[in-house]
Design an enzyme around this catalytic site. Structure first.
Site, PDB file in Angstrom:
ATOM      1  N   SER A   1      26.832  38.232  39.303  1.00  0.00           N
ATOM      2  CA  SER A   1      28.065  37.734  38.718  1.00  0.00           C
ATOM      3  C   SER A   1      29.145  38.588  39.360  1.00  0.00           C
ATOM      4  CB  SER A   1      28.057  37.895  37.205  1.00  0.00           C
ATOM      5  OG  SER A   1      29.264  37.389  36.681  1.00  0.00           O
TER       6      SER A   1
ATOM      7  N   ASP B   1      35.300  39.956  49.387  1.00  0.00           N
ATOM      8  CA  ASP B   1      36.744  39.784  49.232  1.00  0.00           C
ATOM      9  C   ASP B   1      37.069  38.745  48.158  1.00  0.00           C
ATOM     10  OD1 ASP B   1      35.671  37.890  51.009  1.00  0.00           O
ATOM     11  OD2 ASP B   1      37.385  37.909  52.369  1.00  0.00           O
TER      12      ASP B   1
ATOM     13  N   HIS C   1      28.357  29.045  53.494  1.00  0.00           N
ATOM     14  CA  HIS C   1      28.085  30.001  52.416  1.00  0.00           C
ATOM     15  C   HIS C   1      26.835  29.555  51.661  1.00  0.00           C
ATOM     16  CE1 HIS C   1      29.236  32.954  49.260  1.00  0.00           C
ATOM     17  NE2 HIS C   1      28.554  32.121  48.489  1.00  0.00           N
TER      18      HIS C   1
ATOM     19  N   GLU D   1      37.892  45.895  27.952  1.00  0.00           N
ATOM     20  CA  GLU D   1      36.548  45.822  27.385  1.00  0.00           C
ATOM     21  C   GLU D   1      35.489  45.591  28.436  1.00  0.00           C
ATOM     22  OE1 GLU D   1      39.167  44.113  26.299  1.00  0.00           O
ATOM     23  OE2 GLU D   1      39.591  44.996  24.328  1.00  0.00           O
TER      24      GLU D   1
ATOM     25  N   GLN E   1      41.389  38.761  15.196  1.00  0.00           N
ATOM     26  CA  GLN E   1      40.749  40.073  15.078  1.00  0.00           C
ATOM     27  C   GLN E   1      39.388  40.009  14.375  1.00  0.00           C
ATOM     28  OE1 GLN E   1      43.139  42.501  16.395  1.00  0.00           O
ATOM     29  NE2 GLN E   1      44.060  40.524  16.792  1.00  0.00           N
TER      30      GLN E   1
END
Lengths: 612, 612
Positions: free
Chosen positions: B116, B147, B253, B357, B418
């Site tokens: 990832s 890149d 690719h 995070e 929240q």
């Protein structure tokens, strides 16, 4: 009063009005509003173009509080604009008030919910992009950012894309009050650190004293003249500005001020200034893309093999032809998701978001807020990168479509990093979401068409490998429906996507042994058609190319939880960590191929027989 | 051969060996390896300090392929270093090979799984931070980046933190081959755009031609001399370098090369160079923090009220006192999660990760790879920001602890942004994870202690409000256990966290009506103690402060799915979008307070009676 005197008074009013609701509520973030009050005063009085009576007018500027915790300042602005009453302001954070702790679109003038930091700016990029490329209107998007939240990578995705797309209609205002929730930020009052980064990213950066009203005025004047580049205003401010007791002191984040009456008095008391906010020029029409005619979905002959991801691309083009409001975005994998077909057919309505899934989803959210219908695609696995944005967009009451390709172990050799194995769990656990997982090309096309009219976040899960076309092109598929593909009363096999085909093969093998298996294609995982499942009187095998937690199997169990008859259910899912290999090898290893399904069915039927 | 000649030959060997396994497998990313082959050749031959026989030696440099798809190049390096055989290299992507499509720690020399994009560098920051502040060893972390992946915001979180923490032991090598999966990147070969950004973020940037071996050598020499700043080498390269047919051309690719034999011949054929990679100086000892003595957990008197988040902070300090390998990280909310207690007690082992995070979790993953036991905390809701990192860290076979505070609507006025309402679903759907949700302070302390010894990703969900202490400080709580708090045969009430207290109150109210309710505290949601649930012969009410999907209720249903007795289950959960309000108001609105639980139980018992 001259302008500056007005702005000063207005700034004090906004400060006072950021304090009072929090004091009444006993909670809130008044000091975070106080630092930005002067910045907002000048914006409201002179630069914002907004008709508060027509919040959905496409000509309006947009104002986003990325630092959503400064909500009482935002509501103070609404009061100063005459949009809300004193009573509404003071209903802040109460159970029956729309003026919540963090802003949401329950308030007419809020386009996107904020409160998870680092999101307002990416949403603003989506709106500014829509303004430039879709609406083609000269409105401006103003985003008030906190300094703490600049540490979020999503902010840099936003500035990168804003510069790349030359969004000179976007103004980010960074309220550098130095203090975060628990102490000083990385950069404190080093304005240059923010400005240098913004410039390196291709933005026009302006550094000012955020309490110098004339400097603020000059900065906005410069911002509205900017051409070809987004503007970042880096403003040095003081947290809790104006209240000696808390000014620039740590330990007062997220707290209502004690002795608020005295502090309000120190700020000159409650004011009742009313600002006539300038309305936008509404003469230019909103752009519309030519489209029309009936929707002509692609049709696939029975028996061919076509990947559902390919059908997604095909159907999206058909949808784009029929509807001018449909737009597509992809995260640099459009040749895998097949969004490239839409790009080639409708380049003006396609947005390449590169490998930046947070901005990908945020752009879709921003665009839907302005009335467009975005379809955003990437690998199912990589939607996990944007999960906080998806979560927040439910609070935004957003309606848009997501497509995650390359679901499960059936992708094969690329290995687990590329396999979506938690996407159904994650997307089901989003309020008001829809989760669809078709198994063939005609079904995919029908569901893509249906997606465009659904409210909320609509997720389509597609497959990498080509699968047989098992449905005719004229079959209809309801969202919230299921399809019984084979009748049988001994056991029911329930799957979606790739496991439908495996279940069909398993049923054929079982029939040879005298076991009649029903096969159910549960393509609509949420909402789920419970009645068919609840009418079953035989044991059930669920099979999914996904972890066992939160996926199709648990959705089936939830539908049966309180049914009068609750047959035993065996959940087949991916339980070991997969790896590279051929799709068939990996499906077999996970026990979700035809053989695995048949074996589970056989055991269940035998158990039933021996128990009776 | 002189150095440059050796490097040239080695570069060609690496190129050839990046091609061959993909050709054999029929898939892979050879062209992405070919661009970086020269960069890796010089690194391997001259700069890397690594003992391939002792991959876990703490003195080793670390090499991370953030562009994990270039895996065949990495395996080519292993072959050149003599670590793997020709046969192993050519087992690439096969079902029974550890040499997968993207690298994972199934391979001894891989510390973290990648694939990832935008994750290798943040993990590298965690390792470099450990090197500087924990291990206190002079090893270097080399990260090869693509890149395309620089568009991920996580990369900028990484560079921001690397610069802030002065990680001059970190070298990011950006392989600027211009072409992404589906076309050109945002910046093409504009090296300056990358270098300017890196410099603005506080890094030492060096621009080179990535095929000029002497320039590469000079860049690394400069990198190892850098002081006080992380180094970013921006290297202009050619995708598919060396193979005329594909060099610098789009559309190649992620494809094995056709006619690979001819291309290998064009590159000079298969080589068998063997590089003696320099071993690290192992004379300096790895730093250890003073710690010891028995674990003395905090003890809370029965009947007091203490927030479980506070108990987390208290217990973490106790753990830190007993164990020198325990470290803590937090995302700028340590005064809310109570990680600040650890910070104050053990400042050398605490890392402030600010509002980032993704980097928060990535740093924990990097540190655990080097043998530390990190506890990373933020609001439960904000762990969704790092979900892709958590997902990938399971593929990394990582073992570390996460704490998410402020679970559910019981937080009150701050509103839904929240509130962690999907965290249990998300964390359950992580391979090999543990999900714990204690309801009182003593239970929390015991579970925090247990967390430190568990394998995999261990998640603790804590509450904002203070709750009554209902367990004595000497009670033990097994991971994978549950606690029956009250006996009763009419109905079973199953909760965790805040709903345990509501269930107890409901049971008391029901007893007054003659209904005997059993109350089960299911604090260990994964693994889940199925036997207690499967032995129930009465209807069940599950209650959770979480969305209905993927949480405690579905976990209970999964445990019962194929049981002999399957009593009806009613799932109480948060089904409407919550908003601001008092905790009690919101719990009542969601129907998960004592009254809601009692009402559901009453209905179930009546249904049973009327059915019998």
């Amino acid at each position: 009063m001259n302008d500056v005197e007005l702005w000063r008074e207005l700034g004090q009013q906004l400060r006072v009005d950021a304090i009072r609701p929090a004091a009444r509520a006993g909670s809130g973030h008044p000091t975070s509003g106080m630092s930005a009050a002067d910045l907002m005063a000048v914006l409201l009085a002179k630069y914002l173009r907004y008709d508060f009576d027509r919040p959905h007018d496409p000509h309006n500027d947009r104002l986003v509080f990325s630092k959503g915790h400064a909500s009482s300042l935002l509501y103070a602005i609404y009061r100063a604009a005459g949009a809300i009453s004193e009573e509404e302001l003071l209903s802040f954070r109460q159970f029956d008030s729309v003026f919540e702790g963090h802003p949401t679109p329950r308030i007419p003038w809020v386009d996107v919910a904020t409160g998870s930091l680092g999101q307002g700016l990416p949403y603003g990029v989506g709106m500014a992009l829509a303004g430039k490329r879709l609406d083609r209107l000269p409105f401006r998007v103003w985003v008030l950012c906190g300094d703490s939240e600049i540490a979020e990578g999503s902010q840099w995705e936003a500035l990168e894309h804003a510069a790349f797309y030359a969004l000179d209609n976007l103004v980010a205002i960074i309220d550098v009050n130095r203090l975060g929730q628990r102490g000083e930020t990385m950069h404190g009052w080093d304005l240059d650190s923010y400005a240098a980064r913004a410039r390196a990213f291709g933005c026009h950066a302006i550094e000012i004293d955020g309490h110098d009203l004339e400097a603020i005025d000059r900065a906005y004047a410069e911002a509205v003249e900017a051409e070809g580049r987004p503007v970042v205003i880096v403003a040095k401010t003081v947290k809790g500005k104006g209240a000696k007791e808390v000014e620039n002191r740590n330990g007062f984040h997220g707290k209502a001020l004690e002795r608020s009456d005295e502090i309000v008095a120190e700020l000159g008391g409650v004011r009742t200034l009313r600002v006539e906010v300038a309305k936008p020029d509404t003469s230019a029409p909103r752009h519309a893309f030519p489209a029309g005619g009936p929707l002509e979905l692609p049709r696939y002959p029975l028996g061919e093999t076509v990947a559902t991801r390919k059908a997604y691309g095909d159907a999206l083009v058909a949808l784009g032809r029929a509807r001018g409001d449909v737009v597509a975005l992809d995260g640099e994998v459009s040749n895998s998701t097949y969004a490239e077909e839409f790009r080639d057919a409708f380049p003006e309505r396609y947005f390449e978001m590169y490998i930046a899934e947070q901005q990908l989803v945020a752009a879709a959210v921003g665009m839907q807020a302005l009335g467009w219908r975005p379809f955003a695609s990437t690998f199912a696995a990589f939607l996990s990168r944007a999960y906080d944005f998806i979560r927040m967009s439910a609070i935004s009451r957003a309606s848009y479509c997501l497509c995650g390709s390359h679901a499960g172990v059936s992708i094969g050799e690329d290995g687990p990093s590329q396999m979506g194995l938690e996407d159904v769990a994650a997307l089901r656990a989003v309020h008001g979401s829809t989760v669809l997982h078709p198994c063939d090309a005609n079904q995919t096309a029908k569901l893509v068409a249906a997606m465009a009219d659904l409210e909320g976040i609509v997720y389509l899960r597609t497959l990498r490998p080509a699968t047989p076309v098992i449905y005719g092109p004229d079959e209809e598929f309801e969202v919230g429906g299921s399809r019984t593909l084979r009748e049988g009363e001994d056991v029911a096999l329930v799957g979606a996507g790739i496991t439908v085909h495996e279940a069909l093969a398993a049923a054929a093998a079982l029939a040879d042994e005298g076991i009649e298996a029903r096969v159910i294609d549960l393509y609509s995982i949420k909402p789920l058609e419970a009645q068919t499942l609840r009418s079953l009187r035989c044991p059930i095998v669920t099979a999914e190319d996904h972890w066992p937690e939160g996926g199709l199997g648990e959705a089936v169990l939830a539908a049966l939880a309180d049914a009068d008859e609750r047959p035993p259910v065996v959940q087949l899912a991916v339980r070991g960590m997969p790896h590279s290999g051929k799709p068939a090898e990996l499906m077999a290893e996970a026990g979700i191929d035809a053989e695995g399904i048949a074996a589970a069915a056989r055991r269940l039927v035998r158990d039933q027989v021996s128990a009776s």
